[in-house]
Design a protein around this motif. Sequence first.
Motif, PDB file in Angstrom:
ATOM      1  N   ARG A  61    -149.264  51.815 -85.973  1.00  0.00           N
ATOM      2  CA  ARG A  61    -148.378  52.780 -85.301  1.00  0.00           C
ATOM      3  C   ARG A  61    -148.745  52.881 -83.832  1.00  0.00           C
ATOM      4  NH1 ARG A  61    -149.510  57.389 -89.271  1.00  0.00           N
ATOM      5  NH2 ARG A  61    -148.184  56.874 -90.999  1.00  0.00           N
ATOM      6  N   GLU A  62    -150.040  52.979 -83.584  1.00  0.00           N
ATOM      7  CA  GLU A  62    -150.517  53.089 -82.206  1.00  0.00           C
ATOM      8  C   GLU A  62    -150.138  51.828 -81.421  1.00  0.00           C
ATOM      9  OE1 GLU A  62    -154.791  53.389 -79.937  1.00  0.00           O
ATOM     10  OE2 GLU A  62    -154.631  54.278 -81.923  1.00  0.00           O
ATOM     11  N   PHE A  63    -150.312  50.673 -82.030  1.00  0.00           N
ATOM     12  CA  PHE A  63    -149.973  49.405 -81.378  1.00  0.00           C
ATOM     13  C   PHE A  63    -148.468  49.323 -81.113  1.00  0.00           C
ATOM     14  CE2 PHE A  63    -148.968  44.823 -81.507  1.00  0.00           C
ATOM     15  CZ  PHE A  63    -149.717  44.420 -80.416  1.00  0.00           C
ATOM     16  N   TYR A  64    -147.662  49.750 -82.088  1.00  0.00           N
ATOM     17  CA  TYR A  64    -146.204  49.748 -81.895  1.00  0.00           C
ATOM     18  C   TYR A  64    -145.816  50.663 -80.733  1.00  0.00           C
ATOM     19  CZ  TYR A  64    -141.357  51.047 -82.323  1.00  0.00           C
ATOM     20  OH  TYR A  64    -140.047  51.318 -82.025  1.00  0.00           O
ATOM     21  N   ASN A  65    -146.357  51.878 -80.731  1.00  0.00           N
ATOM     22  CA  ASN A  65    -146.010  52.824 -79.670  1.00  0.00           C
ATOM     23  C   ASN A  65    -146.428  52.295 -78.301  1.00  0.00           C
ATOM     24  OD1 ASN A  65    -144.673  54.718 -81.189  1.00  0.00           O
ATOM     25  ND2 ASN A  65    -146.415  56.092 -81.393  1.00  0.00           N
ATOM     26  N   GLU A  66    -147.562  51.623 -78.235  1.00  0.00           N
ATOM     27  CA  GLU A  66    -147.995  51.048 -76.963  1.00  0.00           C
ATOM     28  C   GLU A  66    -147.033  49.946 -76.525  1.00  0.00           C
ATOM     29  OE1 GLU A  66    -149.927  50.524 -73.497  1.00  0.00           O
ATOM     30  OE2 GLU A  66    -150.289  52.140 -74.924  1.00  0.00           O
ATOM     31  N   SER A  67    -146.643  49.096 -77.453  1.00  0.00           N
ATOM     32  CA  SER A  67    -145.694  48.016 -77.131  1.00  0.00           C
ATOM     33  C   SER A  67    -144.341  48.585 -76.699  1.00  0.00           C
ATOM     34  CB  SER A  67    -145.497  47.099 -78.342  1.00  0.00           C
ATOM     35  OG  SER A  67    -146.691  46.457 -78.677  1.00  0.00           O
ATOM     36  N   ILE A  84    -136.901  32.312 -58.929  1.00  0.00           N
ATOM     37  CA  ILE A  84    -138.179  32.311 -59.662  1.00  0.00           C
ATOM     38  C   ILE A  84    -138.524  33.725 -60.114  1.00  0.00           C
ATOM     39  CG2 ILE A  84    -140.666  31.971 -59.411  1.00  0.00           C
ATOM     40  CD1 ILE A  84    -139.975  29.530 -57.625  1.00  0.00           C
ATOM     41  N   TYR A  85    -138.320  34.714 -59.236  1.00  0.00           N
ATOM     42  CA  TYR A  85    -138.597  36.105 -59.602  1.00  0.00           C
ATOM     43  C   TYR A  85    -137.730  36.540 -60.787  1.00  0.00           C
ATOM     44  CZ  TYR A  85    -138.772  41.124 -59.633  1.00  0.00           C
ATOM     45  OH  TYR A  85    -138.902  42.417 -60.055  1.00  0.00           O
ATOM     46  N   VAL A  86    -136.450  36.237 -60.757  1.00  0.00           N
ATOM     47  CA  VAL A  86    -135.539  36.607 -61.845  1.00  0.00           C
ATOM     48  C   VAL A  86    -135.986  35.952 -63.143  1.00  0.00           C
ATOM     49  CG1 VAL A  86    -133.175  36.369 -62.715  1.00  0.00           C
ATOM     50  CG2 VAL A  86    -133.563  37.123 -60.368  1.00  0.00           C
ATOM     51  N   ILE A  87    -136.338  34.684 -63.092  1.00  0.00           N
ATOM     52  CA  ILE A  87    -136.767  33.977 -64.303  1.00  0.00           C
ATOM     53  C   ILE A  87    -138.054  34.581 -64.862  1.00  0.00           C
ATOM     54  CG2 ILE A  87    -137.673  31.770 -65.165  1.00  0.00           C
ATOM     55  CD1 ILE A  87    -135.656  30.395 -63.241  1.00  0.00           C
ATOM     56  N   VAL A  88    -139.033  34.828 -64.020  1.00  0.00           N
ATOM     57  CA  VAL A  88    -140.311  35.397 -64.468  1.00  0.00           C
ATOM     58  C   VAL A  88    -140.097  36.803 -65.032  1.00  0.00           C
ATOM     59  CG1 VAL A  88    -142.567  36.232 -63.649  1.00  0.00           C
ATOM     60  CG2 VAL A  88    -141.745  33.971 -62.970  1.00  0.00           C
ATOM     61  N   THR A  89    -139.301  37.607 -64.369  1.00  0.00           N
ATOM     62  CA  THR A  89    -139.031  38.968 -64.834  1.00  0.00           C
ATOM     63  C   THR A  89    -138.296  38.943 -66.173  1.00  0.00           C
ATOM     64  OG1 THR A  89    -138.949  39.789 -62.576  1.00  0.00           O
ATOM     65  CG2 THR A  89    -137.922  41.161 -64.261  1.00  0.00           C
ATOM     66  N   TYR A  90    -137.273  38.118 -66.270  1.00  0.00           N
ATOM     67  CA  TYR A  90    -136.515  38.017 -67.518  1.00  0.00           C
ATOM     68  C   TYR A  90    -137.430  37.578 -68.666  1.00  0.00           C
ATOM     69  CZ  TYR A  90    -133.081  36.607 -70.973  1.00  0.00           C
ATOM     70  OH  TYR A  90    -132.371  36.481 -72.131  1.00  0.00           O
ATOM     71  N   ASN A  91    -138.250  36.568 -68.446  1.00  0.00           N
ATOM     72  CA  ASN A  91    -139.160  36.096 -69.490  1.00  0.00           C
ATOM     73  C   ASN A  91    -140.179  37.167 -69.878  1.00  0.00           C
ATOM     74  OD1 ASN A  91    -137.883  33.632 -69.694  1.00  0.00           O
ATOM     75  ND2 ASN A  91    -139.302  32.593 -68.313  1.00  0.00           N
ATOM     76  N   GLY A  92    -140.646  37.941 -68.916  1.00  0.00           N
ATOM     77  CA  GLY A  92    -141.563  39.037 -69.221  1.00  0.00           C
ATOM     78  C   GLY A  92    -140.908  40.104 -70.082  1.00  0.00           C
ATOM     79  N   LEU A  93    -139.655  40.420 -69.775  1.00  0.00           N
ATOM     80  CA  LEU A  93    -138.910  41.413 -70.570  1.00  0.00           C
ATOM     81  C   LEU A  93    -138.658  40.905 -71.987  1.00  0.00           C
ATOM     82  CD1 LEU A  93    -136.381  42.643 -67.858  1.00  0.00           C
ATOM     83  CD2 LEU A  93    -138.314  43.929 -68.808  1.00  0.00           C
ATOM     84  N   VAL A  94    -138.338  39.638 -72.112  1.00  0.00           N
ATOM     85  CA  VAL A  94    -138.127  39.054 -73.442  1.00  0.00           C
ATOM     86  C   VAL A  94    -139.423  39.118 -74.245  1.00  0.00           C
ATOM     87  CG1 VAL A  94    -137.698  36.869 -74.666  1.00  0.00           C
ATOM     88  CG2 VAL A  94    -136.198  37.566 -72.798  1.00  0.00           C
ATOM     89  N   SER A  95    -140.533  38.802 -73.603  1.00  0.00           N
ATOM     90  CA  SER A  95    -141.834  38.852 -74.270  1.00  0.00           C
ATOM     91  C   SER A  95    -142.149  40.269 -74.757  1.00  0.00           C
ATOM     92  CB  SER A  95    -142.914  38.372 -73.302  1.00  0.00           C
ATOM     93  OG  SER A  95    -144.176  38.434 -73.891  1.00  0.00           O
ATOM     94  N   LEU A  96    -141.914  41.269 -73.920  1.00  0.00           N
ATOM     95  CA  LEU A  96    -142.149  42.661 -74.320  1.00  0.00           C
ATOM     96  C   LEU A  96    -141.263  43.054 -75.501  1.00  0.00           C
ATOM     97  CD1 LEU A  96    -142.501  44.513 -70.906  1.00  0.00           C
ATOM     98  CD2 LEU A  96    -144.244  44.263 -72.663  1.00  0.00           C
ATOM     99  N   LYS A  97    -140.008  42.661 -75.445  1.00  0.00           N
ATOM    100  CA  LYS A  97    -139.075  42.993 -76.533  1.00  0.00           C
ATOM    101  C   LYS A  97    -139.552  42.401 -77.858  1.00  0.00           C
ATOM    102  CE  LYS A  97    -135.149  40.811 -77.293  1.00  0.00           C
ATOM    103  NZ  LYS A  97    -133.799  40.286 -77.197  1.00  0.00           N
ATOM    104  N   HIS A  98    -139.959  41.158 -77.825  1.00  0.00           N
ATOM    105  CA  HIS A  98    -140.395  40.507 -79.061  1.00  0.00           C
ATOM    106  C   HIS A  98    -141.754  41.023 -79.539  1.00  0.00           C
ATOM    107  CE1 HIS A  98    -137.071  37.781 -79.666  1.00  0.00           C
ATOM    108  NE2 HIS A  98    -137.047  37.584 -78.360  1.00  0.00           N
ATOM    109  N   ASN A  99    -142.637  41.379 -78.627  1.00  0.00           N
ATOM    110  CA  ASN A  99    -143.912  41.974 -79.037  1.00  0.00           C
ATOM    111  C   ASN A  99    -143.700  43.317 -79.715  1.00  0.00           C
ATOM    112  OD1 ASN A  99    -145.584  39.898 -78.223  1.00  0.00           O
ATOM    113  ND2 ASN A  99    -145.957  40.763 -76.206  1.00  0.00           N
ATOM    114  N   THR A 100    -142.749  44.090 -79.223  1.00  0.00           N
ATOM    115  CA  THR A 100    -142.453  45.385 -79.841  1.00  0.00           C
ATOM    116  C   THR A 100    -141.840  45.188 -81.223  1.00  0.00           C
ATOM    117  OG1 THR A 100    -142.110  46.325 -77.645  1.00  0.00           O
ATOM    118  CG2 THR A 100    -141.291  47.596 -79.508  1.00  0.00           C
TER     119      THR A 100
END
Length: 191
Positions: free
Chosen positions: A139-145, A17-33
Amino acid sequence: MLVFSAVFFGIIALLIIYVIVTYNGLVSLKHNTAKAWSNIDVLLKQRHDELPKLVEVCKQYMQFEQTTLEKVIQARAGIASAQEHGDIKALGAAETQLRQGLSGLFAVAEAYPELKANQSFQQLQQRITALENDIAFRREFYNESANQNNIRIEQFPDLIIARLSNFQAFDLLEFSETETQDVDVESLFNA
């Protein structure tokens, strides 16, 4: 033995469960950026489309200010090139050059009362100024992401999953000290 098996499988389930939640969080951050970068791209395209109109209106009045207009045109080309190549560092430099060129253009326009009174010029100036403000916000939003993504993929234990899944850091959109200094408007009038 039954308790040991239950504890063992419970720990394995929590780990999965930890691996799945962490992986999904990383994917979300990547796509938000990536989305934040795309939002900058859209605004740069809009500004890219508006600048020739502004330059054309200015050309009608500013026959002797060709170098000021050329700086804006060159900076616009530099931004297009940086966008095409995905070069964030070059984009920062070209953006600063364009900002300085536009400041110079608007300052020099003060010497042309007919141009300042021209409705097309006023509308384009307002539109480009609004786009500049939006671009600065994005720009500010991108840098934060990008920063959130970069921190997360370097923190333990998330970095293990990030490295196994080949998550990459994003470059921040940065400007050098000379690029962030205020434009000397007085020198523009004396040039």
